[in-house]
Write an enzyme that holds these catalytic residues in place. Structure first.
Site, PDB file in Angstrom:
ATOM      1  N   ARG A  65      15.596 -10.672 -51.366  1.00  0.00           N
ATOM      2  CA  ARG A  65      14.909  -9.024 -51.546  1.00  0.00           C
ATOM      3  C   ARG A  65      16.460  -7.943 -50.911  1.00  0.00           C
ATOM      4  O   ARG A  65      16.242  -7.882 -51.400  1.00  0.00           O
ATOM      5  CB  ARG A  65      13.441  -9.709 -50.973  1.00  0.00           C
ATOM      6  CG  ARG A  65      12.812  -9.503 -52.076  1.00  0.00           C
ATOM      7  CD  ARG A  65      11.531 -10.147 -51.632  1.00  0.00           C
ATOM      8  NE  ARG A  65      11.224 -11.370 -51.490  1.00  0.00           N
ATOM      9  CZ  ARG A  65      10.481 -11.846 -52.083  1.00  0.00           C
ATOM     10  NH1 ARG A  65       9.273 -11.362 -52.829  1.00  0.00           N
ATOM     11  NH2 ARG A  65      10.420 -12.865 -52.590  1.00  0.00           N
ATOM     12  N   HIS A 207      15.899 -34.890 -49.059  1.00  0.00           N
ATOM     13  CA  HIS A 207      17.052 -34.865 -48.488  1.00  0.00           C
ATOM     14  C   HIS A 207      17.284 -36.454 -48.086  1.00  0.00           C
ATOM     15  O   HIS A 207      18.308 -36.109 -47.123  1.00  0.00           O
ATOM     16  CB  HIS A 207      17.488 -33.961 -47.072  1.00  0.00           C
ATOM     17  CG  HIS A 207      16.115 -33.823 -46.190  1.00  0.00           C
ATOM     18  ND1 HIS A 207      15.011 -34.012 -45.856  1.00  0.00           N
ATOM     19  CD2 HIS A 207      16.675 -34.726 -44.974  1.00  0.00           C
ATOM     20  CE1 HIS A 207      14.647 -33.730 -45.054  1.00  0.00           C
ATOM     21  NE2 HIS A 207      15.822 -34.304 -44.034  1.00  0.00           N
ATOM     22  N   HIS A 269      10.301 -39.243 -48.670  1.00  0.00           N
ATOM     23  CA  HIS A 269      10.553 -39.283 -47.774  1.00  0.00           C
ATOM     24  C   HIS A 269      10.203 -40.923 -47.552  1.00  0.00           C
ATOM     25  O   HIS A 269      11.217 -41.990 -47.834  1.00  0.00           O
ATOM     26  CB  HIS A 269      11.239 -39.122 -46.405  1.00  0.00           C
ATOM     27  CG  HIS A 269      10.932 -37.260 -46.979  1.00  0.00           C
ATOM     28  ND1 HIS A 269      11.971 -37.031 -47.623  1.00  0.00           N
ATOM     29  CD2 HIS A 269      10.804 -36.595 -45.774  1.00  0.00           C
ATOM     30  CE1 HIS A 269      12.460 -35.325 -47.574  1.00  0.00           C
ATOM     31  NE2 HIS A 269      11.876 -35.178 -46.298  1.00  0.00           N
ATOM     32  N   LYS A 369       4.123 -37.143 -36.797  1.00  0.00           N
ATOM     33  CA  LYS A 369       4.645 -35.853 -35.815  1.00  0.00           C
ATOM     34  C   LYS A 369       3.651 -36.685 -34.448  1.00  0.00           C
ATOM     35  O   LYS A 369       2.663 -36.848 -34.138  1.00  0.00           O
ATOM     36  CB  LYS A 369       3.883 -34.549 -35.991  1.00  0.00           C
ATOM     37  CG  LYS A 369       4.611 -33.833 -37.437  1.00  0.00           C
ATOM     38  CD  LYS A 369       5.806 -33.130 -37.774  1.00  0.00           C
ATOM     39  CE  LYS A 369       6.076 -32.435 -38.975  1.00  0.00           C
ATOM     40  NZ  LYS A 369       7.343 -32.455 -38.994  1.00  0.00           N
TER      41      LYS A 369
HETATM   42  C1  BG6 Z   1      11.246 -32.313 -44.318  1.00  0.00           C
HETATM   43  C2  BG6 Z   1      10.114 -31.883 -43.918  1.00  0.00           C
HETATM   44  O1  BG6 Z   1      10.573 -32.765 -45.915  1.00  0.00           O
HETATM   45  O2  BG6 Z   1      11.663 -33.093 -43.253  1.00  0.00           O
HETATM   46  C3  BG6 Z   1      10.115 -31.721 -41.923  1.00  0.00           C
HETATM   47  O3  BG6 Z   1       8.960 -31.356 -44.503  1.00  0.00           O
HETATM   48  C4  BG6 Z   1      10.454 -32.885 -41.095  1.00  0.00           C
HETATM   49  O4  BG6 Z   1       8.163 -31.970 -41.560  1.00  0.00           O
HETATM   50  C5  BG6 Z   1      11.451 -33.357 -42.111  1.00  0.00           C
HETATM   51  O5  BG6 Z   1      10.633 -32.605 -39.804  1.00  0.00           O
HETATM   52  C6  BG6 Z   1      12.845 -34.984 -42.035  1.00  0.00           C
HETATM   53  O6  BG6 Z   1      13.139 -34.435 -41.524  1.00  0.00           O
HETATM   54  P1  BG6 Z   1      14.808 -35.280 -40.575  1.00  0.00           P
HETATM   55  O7  BG6 Z   1      16.031 -35.692 -41.725  1.00  0.00           O
HETATM   56  O8  BG6 Z   1      14.503 -34.342 -39.508  1.00  0.00           O
HETATM   57  O9  BG6 Z   1      13.763 -36.801 -40.593  1.00  0.00           O
END
Ligand code: BG6
Length: 518
Positions: A65, A207, A269, A369
């Site tokens: 933006r 990821h 994940h 967490k």
């Molecule tokens: C993300 C989550 O997808 O992955 C986060 O939204 C999390 O909450 C993170 O902390 C963890 O990723 P990594 O690569 O640090 O294990």
């Protein structure tokens, strides 16, 4: 002193370099002023430039933006790379060429004008940078904006090269998580995506799949003959998968109130780790061959009726405590979190993969967490020996465990029993340990480098397919359905810095097993 290219730092890396240059294209990042762009995307693209994996026809176009010039966007990106690149300091020679390809288009995601400006910008850089009318759109934006961006891209004719000839111009899209918030929304989103892009051009990011150690799961399982014959119900007692974080919600209280750990970590994940552990050997490494096998695992997960959710799923929420000696707030005291919030920050489950290979083998999985330490690990516990020949002072013989440490201290360890030297037969449980850092050096590519390069090359193996993401949601939706029925019951608390609520220990203890303390 001149630094060596990373692949020459370590003798074990020699010979590993391959021709993986991306296809010429412009990477168009929607959400260019966001954290992801600064912390991950542009540093990853810069590192690809350093490793000479970027194509010669390459450009980055940030879209957001705020009004700003190409120059000020370049300056911001330089700061971001200085702060977040894994390679420091910035290489001035690489940077000066890299930054010439960085541009910026200001505008709202709704306004057709933004897309007209983008089209003109892209036409110009096609001529100047040799990007050959190929575009890789990266949606680093709130999921609420996915639909409108794709619809406007389509209307502006920016996706038309999708009618591709092999090797010709392409239009691909990378979509960040969260991909929906339940099955219904994920389906709707898949349908919206399909109106603009063909599935082969859609790259849904998880990821974790870009992490070296996660990719190595396939290599470890299918490039070694030793373990695969043991990888089944005959030899494996149970599997534990842990995704534990020390951090709390890190200022993302508002987001976490909407998602909780089940949507944030388990649905994506953790389920990917489960799939890669449990899947059958694919017939090839072609994207669909690998994803077909993962989808089969998801379809084999034993359904969770409400009563089985009660028996097999434990949730928790962190309360005030200490993580590594530092006092930590409880979840309800975090900014933008309701003070009677029932959102789960921990979940543990017992799941079964009901197929021939895994019949009866429990998978105990947990994510949370503010746990005692940051560790992501898959542990395969083998069955006990069938007959106890030896006496061990502390009771039985410890079973063999193969643990694959995804992060940190990336490693693979196999625990086995051995005799302590001496006149008595004293048994000891020891480990054969392989550490990635010691073997290959620690300057490993980041997940986003691998994923961006794969998307530039059109390889979707490490991305989630439409049916896969839907199956993942279908599974966790059953858990939400059951929890909705007991919405008034808060999840049990656990002190920050612990391993979750006691009920999670009971979940596994019922079957005579216990959680590893990795
Ligand atoms: C993300 C989550 O997808 O992955 C986060 O939204 C999390 O909450 C993170 O902390 C963890 O990723 P990594 O690569 O640090 O294990």
């Amino acid at each position: 002193m001149k630094t060596l290219p990373v692949h020459l730092d370590n003798p074990l890396r020699k010979g590993l370099i391959e021709d993986r240059t991306g296809d010429a294209c412009a990477v168009v990042i929607f959400g260019a002023s966001g954290d992801l762009t600064r912390r991950k995307l542009v540093p990853a693209l810069y590192n690809l430039a350093v490793s000479r994996f970027l194509p010669s026809g390459f450009a980055i176009v940030g879209v957001a933006r705020r009004e700003k010039s190409d120059d000020s966007f370049r300056a911001e990106m330089k700061e971001a790379v200085s702060a977040f690149s894994r390679r420091q300091p910035i290489d001035p020679g690489v940077w000066s060429d890299f930054e010439r390809g960085i541009g910026y288009v200001a505008g709202t995601f709704e306004s057709p004008e933004t897309y007209e400006k983008l089209r003109q910008h892209l036409d110009r850089i096609d001529a100047e940078r040799g990007t050959r009318k190929s575009r890789l759109f990266y949606l680093a934006v709130s999921p609420n904006d996915f639909g409108v961006i794709m619809q406007r891209l389509n209307a502006a004719g920016l996706v038309s090269p999708a009618v591709t000839t092999p090797g010709g111009p392409f239009a691909r899209v990378i979509i960040e998580k969260p991909f929906g918030q339940d099955l219904a929304s994920a389906r709707a989103l898949n349908m919206a995506v399909a109106e603009t892009f063909q599935e082969k051009d859609v790259f849904r990011i998880d990821h974790y799949l870009g992490k070296e150690t996660v990719q190595n799961l396939l290599v470890f399982r299918f490039a070694n003959s030793l373990f695969e014959p043991l990888w089944n119900r005959e030899h494996i007692d149970h599997v534990q998968i842990t995704v534990a974080e020390e951090i709390g919600v890190e200022g993302r209280g508002k987001f976490y109130e909407q998602v909780g750990v089940t949507r944030d970590i388990v649905q994506n994940h953790l389920m990917q780790l489960l799939c890669l552990t449990a899947m059958e050997p694919p017939i090839s490494l072609h994207a669909d061959a690998v994803r077909d096998e993962k989808v089969k695992v998801l379809r084999s997960l034993r359904p969770m009726e409400p009563h089985s959710v009660q028996q097999n799923v434990i949730r928790g929420q962190y309360a005030r405590g200490y993580v590594k000696g530092e006092e930590a707030l409880g979840y309800r005291d975090e900014p933008n979190v309701e003070n009677d919030s029932r959102v789960e920050t921990f979940v543990a489950m017992r799941v079964f993969v009901d197929n021939w290979r895994w019949g009866g083998v429990p998978f105990f999985v947990r994510a949370g967490k503010r746990l005692a330490r940051r560790v992501t690990e898959i542990a395969i516990q083998f069955k006990q020996v069938p007959h106890g020949l030896f006496h061990s002072p502390d009771g039985g013989i410890a079973p063999n465990v193969l643990s694959m440490r995804i992060q940190p201290d990336e490693s693979i360890a196999l625990r086995f029993t051995t005799k302590e030297p001496g006149q008595h037969t004293i048994l000891r449980n020891m480990a054969m340990d392989f550490h990635y850092g010691a073997a290959f050096g620690s300057n490993t590519p980041e997940a986003y480098e691998r994923l961006l390069l794969d998307a530039m090359r059109g390889d979707a193996t490490l991305f989630t397919r439409h049916d896969e993401v839907e199956e993942q949601w279908a599974f966790v939706d059953q858990v939400f359905d059951a929890w909705r029925k007991e919405a008034s019951i808060p999840p049990p608390f656990y002190p920050a810095g612990s391993w979750g609520p006691e009920q999670a220990d009971d979940l596994i203890a019922h079957s005579g097993r216990r959680w590893r303390k990795p």
